[in-house]
Design an enzyme around this catalytic site. Structure first.
Site, PDB file in Angstrom:
ATOM      1  N   SER A 415       4.357  -5.107 -52.758  1.00 16.54           N
ATOM      2  CA  SER A 415       3.234  -5.992 -53.044  1.00 16.54           C
ATOM      3  C   SER A 415       2.230  -5.329 -53.982  1.00 16.54           C
ATOM      4  O   SER A 415       2.074  -4.102 -53.966  1.00 16.54           O
ATOM      5  CB  SER A 415       2.538  -6.359 -51.728  1.00 16.54           C
ATOM      6  OG  SER A 415       1.713  -7.484 -51.885  1.00 16.54           O
ATOM      7  N   PRO A 416       1.541  -6.122 -54.820  1.00 15.74           N
ATOM      8  CA  PRO A 416       0.487  -5.536 -55.667  1.00 15.74           C
ATOM      9  C   PRO A 416      -0.575  -4.854 -54.809  1.00 15.74           C
ATOM     10  O   PRO A 416      -1.075  -5.442 -53.851  1.00 15.74           O
ATOM     11  CB  PRO A 416      -0.091  -6.750 -56.400  1.00 15.74           C
ATOM     12  CG  PRO A 416       0.988  -7.786 -56.354  1.00 15.74           C
ATOM     13  CD  PRO A 416       1.685  -7.571 -55.050  1.00 15.74           C
ATOM     14  N   GLN A 494       0.993  -8.077 -62.439  1.00 19.15           N
ATOM     15  CA  GLN A 494       0.091  -9.122 -61.952  1.00 19.15           C
ATOM     16  C   GLN A 494      -1.143  -9.124 -62.843  1.00 19.15           C
ATOM     17  O   GLN A 494      -1.868  -8.125 -62.916  1.00 19.15           O
ATOM     18  CB  GLN A 494      -0.304  -8.872 -60.496  1.00 19.15           C
ATOM     19  CG  GLN A 494      -1.156  -9.992 -59.895  1.00 19.15           C
ATOM     20  CD  GLN A 494      -1.691  -9.637 -58.525  1.00 19.15           C
ATOM     21  OE1 GLN A 494      -2.545  -8.758 -58.397  1.00 19.15           O
ATOM     22  NE2 GLN A 494      -1.195 -10.318 -57.497  1.00 19.15           N
ATOM     23  N   TYR A 575     -10.943 -13.851 -56.814  1.00 18.90           N
ATOM     24  CA  TYR A 575     -11.136 -13.404 -58.185  1.00 18.90           C
ATOM     25  C   TYR A 575     -11.327 -14.633 -59.084  1.00 18.90           C
ATOM     26  O   TYR A 575     -11.390 -15.769 -58.614  1.00 18.90           O
ATOM     27  CB  TYR A 575      -9.985 -12.496 -58.616  1.00 18.90           C
ATOM     28  CG  TYR A 575      -9.907 -11.239 -57.785  1.00 18.90           C
ATOM     29  CD1 TYR A 575     -11.000 -10.370 -57.724  1.00 18.90           C
ATOM     30  CD2 TYR A 575      -8.779 -10.932 -57.031  1.00 18.90           C
ATOM     31  CE1 TYR A 575     -10.957  -9.224 -56.925  1.00 18.90           C
ATOM     32  CE2 TYR A 575      -8.728  -9.785 -56.249  1.00 18.90           C
ATOM     33  CZ  TYR A 575      -9.825  -8.945 -56.200  1.00 18.90           C
ATOM     34  OH  TYR A 575      -9.792  -7.812 -55.407  1.00 18.90           O
ATOM     35  N   ARG A 623       0.072 -16.120 -57.496  1.00 12.70           N
ATOM     36  CA  ARG A 623      -0.433 -15.790 -56.156  1.00 12.70           C
ATOM     37  C   ARG A 623      -1.645 -16.662 -55.862  1.00 12.70           C
ATOM     38  O   ARG A 623      -2.557 -16.767 -56.672  1.00 12.70           O
ATOM     39  CB  ARG A 623      -0.808 -14.316 -56.034  1.00 12.70           C
ATOM     40  CG  ARG A 623      -1.469 -13.991 -54.685  1.00 12.70           C
ATOM     41  CD  ARG A 623      -1.612 -12.514 -54.407  1.00 12.70           C
ATOM     42  NE  ARG A 623      -0.370 -11.963 -53.889  1.00 12.70           N
ATOM     43  CZ  ARG A 623      -0.314 -10.860 -53.119  1.00 12.70           C
ATOM     44  NH1 ARG A 623      -1.412 -10.199 -52.798  1.00 12.70           N
ATOM     45  NH2 ARG A 623       0.854 -10.409 -52.685  1.00 12.70           N
ATOM     46  N   ARG A 717       1.236  -2.035 -47.132  1.00 11.82           N
ATOM     47  CA  ARG A 717       1.009  -0.792 -46.393  1.00 11.82           C
ATOM     48  C   ARG A 717       2.285  -0.067 -45.995  1.00 11.82           C
ATOM     49  O   ARG A 717       2.325   1.166 -46.037  1.00 11.82           O
ATOM     50  CB  ARG A 717       0.131  -1.069 -45.174  1.00 11.82           C
ATOM     51  CG  ARG A 717      -1.320  -1.359 -45.541  1.00 11.82           C
ATOM     52  CD  ARG A 717      -2.156  -1.682 -44.302  1.00 11.82           C
ATOM     53  NE  ARG A 717      -3.553  -1.907 -44.633  1.00 11.82           N
ATOM     54  CZ  ARG A 717      -4.052  -3.059 -45.045  1.00 11.82           C
ATOM     55  NH1 ARG A 717      -3.251  -4.118 -45.171  1.00 11.82           N
ATOM     56  NH2 ARG A 717      -5.335  -3.181 -45.329  1.00 11.82           N
TER      57      ARG A 717
END
Length: 769
Positions: A415-416, A494, A575, A623, A717
């Protein structure tokens, strides 16, 4: 009761105990407390007569039965003599029955359970007052050392002390009714009926040699469309019996004061106040589709009795009881919520292949997993895998997946993750090692962090960018390494812009905290700061929107030149583009604000501009935050509409995240907690989805992929903990194949290293002198 409750001055453990409610939880608590201390004076009030009960069968787990056996062998033996046991689950859908074994259930009639507990309480000297309302809670709290409120989902005790317990009650979307049939199913049976009014389902299980519980459930809209809201109880039973005539073998259904109802999930901020404590449904509820509320209530009683024995006084005992039970109950409620919502959305899964549908149903709560089910019933699980297309010996996570011209060799995505380690937006050696290590670790797709399209679009001074040729050259170094040293691994970029969440400190210096110096001006959909005291952004003008589109397109062109295999447009987490989508952050009154269609306008314009310069054979994903976890924000229904809009514009997959849009969010964290949003989008929009959010084990990945809830799984993680997570997942499952290829220099490490011996010769003889 409006003031604080003051317990009697009796020190130590309680001698006088009042119990409100004569259900299994209250009765069992009474029996245990009396058995542990015969000197206790225990009085139980039940408003109904002793032979009045609602519902039919009760299911208890082996774990619960083990606790009962240890605490009170007399009750356990009485239960054991009446239990009906079975191992199988049948799922019947579109005329096809699939059976899965090895599950292990035990049930008995609710009336018989109450008889056993009545007899045990009387034999121990508990005073049972039936057909009697309990005195007011104020009086009980004054006159008794301990008051146990086991008065059910509609608890008057909880409501009297609502200002203290602070209950949260959620009413859900399905109607259901508890009925019974006068024969015994030979398995736990789930049967799906597709009617002209919509889908209905039957949950059935035996509770005696000649009787079964039958629960009929359907969405509220279906219930009303079918006219059940206008039928008498008898007419409802007769119609249900006709709908499920085959499952019922043509036999009628019977009622026990049964009525259609909706399930209510009860959560309380506190479970005790002074010497008053909540137990069972008064404290918490869990949907019947994952087991019995009786199970939780009995386990509560066991824990409460133990804590009152172990702790020196009532306050510490009640605190210990809540500390012990709250995490267990929270976990159960998360599983129950997932199961409840699965049945609420059952219509989404009707088109699945029969075996996959059955697997999806069995794993709906996430408590039963692929690996767990393989242990219970390997034959069934292997048949699901074959139907899915897994080659022999290949776990679902190691099957390939194609997006446009790109074929991923497995379903794992790194994942980013923002690293905040760039200098002037230029990725350096850290990025090469970080992303290169994870590419060598076997994932099918490795994603960069959010790469910013302008200096002002950075979150922090350490964020990477693609707004200069120097940055593109540095990214080319990374993509070349991945393609050369980890062939078969794809690398994606991304692209995003921080919007109102920019100009902040590095994460480990203060997440989302403004820079002390060197701030740059922020822009956003509307002039709203992310946090109180944060910088207020300027509302973007029409001319600035045009400039931003060009910045995204220019960055995408550089990304293509840099050799990325996939591009993801970041429209999540508050964002810039996400800020246009959410009604909480977009207050514009022009063509880019207002309705969802208008809030979508600018993100779609950016998508189109990027797609126009991004190579046609390479996939683009988006996303999104599928919910804001805040009142008035983006809903799951909005997320479906957003995904559908991007799909119509050419998105190849939707990466479904949640939250981080507003600072005041209240996420419902838990294992795989975001995956239901991806599941819904996948089935409603018919587009591939990437699931994210607390997916931490390869078993979770296999379960989600095989159930058809996701096409790819992104893990963050776990890849920070172990860069070679995917290769280690292959080794732990004994898989060697094209879905997980060890780099040649690492092949010697493809088996788990041996450790020191931890076993010892077991005793062979037992001698006595």
């Amino acid at each position: 009761m409006t003031g604080p409750v003051h317990a009697p001055t009796t020190p130590g453990r309680p001698l006088r105990v009042a119990i409100i409610g004569g259900g299994p939880g209250g009765l069992y608590a009474a029996a245990l407390l009396k058995r542990l201390d015969p000197n206790r004076e225990i009085t139980l009030w039940e408003r109904n007569a002793p032979d009045v009960t609602f519902g039919f069968g009760v299911v208890l787990s082996d774990e619960t039965l083990g606790g009962i056996e240890h605490a009170d062998p007399v009750v356990h033996e009485a239960l054991r003599q009446d239990f009906v046991r079975w191992d199988d689950i049948d799922i019947v859908h579109r005329g096809v029955r699939h059976r899965s074994g090895g599950h292990g259930f035990a049930a008995l009639g609710r009336h018989r359970l109450l008889e056993i507990l009545h007899a045990r309480c009387r034999s121990l000297g508990v005073e049972l007052r039936f057909s009697t309302e309990a005195p007011h809670i104020d009086r009980l709290a004054r006159e008794y050392d301990l008051v146990v409120a086991a008065d059910g989902v509609h608890s008057t005790t909880r409501e009297s002390l609502a200002h203290v317990f602070r209950p949260h009650v959620a009413t859900h979307h399905c109607r259901y009714i508890w009925l019974a049939a006068d024969f015994a199913f030979d398995a736990f049976r789930f049967e799906i009926a597709e009617t002209e009014h919509g889908v209905m389902q039957l949950h059935g299980y035996p509770f005696a040699a000649d009787a079964s519980t039958v629960i009929i459930e359907m969405h509220e809209e279906v219930w009303r469309a079918a006219g059940y809201d206008e039928l008498s109880p008898q007419e409802s039973m007769e119609r249900c019996a006709k709908v499920f005539a085959e499952a019922l073998r043509g036999r009628p259904l019977r009622s026990n004061s049964s009525a259609w109802t909706t399930f209510r999930t009860v959560v309380n901020d506190r479970w005790s106040h002074g010497n008053v404590v909540l137990l069972g449904d008064a404290a918490h509820t869990a949907h019947f589709s994952i087991g019995s509320g009786t199970k939780l209530a009995v386990e509560d009683a066991l824990a409460l009795a133990a804590c009152l024995t172990e702790q020196p006084d009532v306050p510490r005992a009640l605190a210990a009881y809540e500390e012990e039970r709250r995490p267990v109950v929270a976990s159960t409620q998360r599983a129950a919520r997932a199961s409840l919502e699965w049945f609420e959305n059952l219509r989404l899964y009707l088109r699945q292949p029969p075996r996959q549908f059955a697997f999806n149903l069995l794993t709906r709560s996430r408590r039963v997993t692929h690996d767990n089910l393989r242990l219970r019933d390997a034959r069934f699980t292997e048949s699901v895998e074959r139907e899915f297309g897994c080659p022999p010996g290949t776990p679902p996570m190691f099957t390939p997946f194609r997006l446009r011209g790109l074929t991923l060799r497995n379903r794992v995505v790194v994942s980013p993750m923002d690293m905040y380690s760039a200098t002037d937006g230029v990725p350096g050696d850290f990025h090469l090692v970080h992303l290169g290590a994870r590419a060598l670790g076997g994932a099918g797709l490795v994603m960069t962090e959010m790469v910013c399209v302008s200096p002002e679009g950075r979150i922090t001074p350490g964020c990477a960018g693609l707004y200069s040729g120097r940055q593109a050259e540095a990214w080319r170094r990374v993509t070349d390494f991945v393609h050369r040293q980890a062939p078969g691994t794809a690398i994606g970029v991304q692209l995003g812009h921080s919007g109102r969440k920019g100009s902040t400190k590095l994460m480990w210096e203060g997440m989302d905290e403004p820079l002390p110096t060197g701030n740059w001006p922020l822009v956003a959909a509307s002039p709203l700061p992310y946090k109180p005291g944060g910088q207020t952004p300027r509302e973007l003008s029409r001319a600035q929107l045009t400039d931003l589109r060009e910045q995204f397109a220019a960055a995408a062109w550089r990304a293509a030149r840099a050799g990325f295999d996939l591009l993801e447009l970041h429209c999540a987490h508050g964002y810039l583009l996400s800020g246009f989508l959410s009604p909480l952050t977009n207050r514009r009154t022009d063509a880019y604000g207002g309705s969802l269609d208008r809030r979508l306008r600018f993100p779609l314009e950016v998508f189109d501009a990027v797609r126009a310069v991004w190579p046609a054979e390479r996939p683009m994903t988006v996303r999104i935050s599928a919910t804001d976890w805040a009142e008035g924000g983006t809903t799951a229904e909005d997320a479906v509409a957003i995904a559908r809009a991007f799909a119509a514009h050419g998105a190849d997959a939707i990466d479904v995240s949640t939250g981080q849009v507003v600072a005041a969010e209240r996420p419902e964290f838990g294992r795989s907690y975001q995956t239901p949003f991806a599941d819904r989008i996948r089935h409603e929009v018919r587009i591939p989805v990437i699931a994210v959010g607390a997916i931490s084990s390869w078993d979770d990945v296999n379960s989600l992929i095989l159930a058809g809830r996701a096409d790819l799984c992104a893990l963050a993680r776990p890849h920070l903990y172990d860069p070679h997570w995917t290769l280690h997942a292959a080794a732990e499952q004994g898989y060697e194949g094209p879905g997980a290829v060890w780099p040649a220099p690492y092949r010697a490490g493809s088996r788990r290293p041996r450790t020191g011996r931890t076993d010892a010769p077991r005793p062979r003889l037992s001698l006595s002198g």
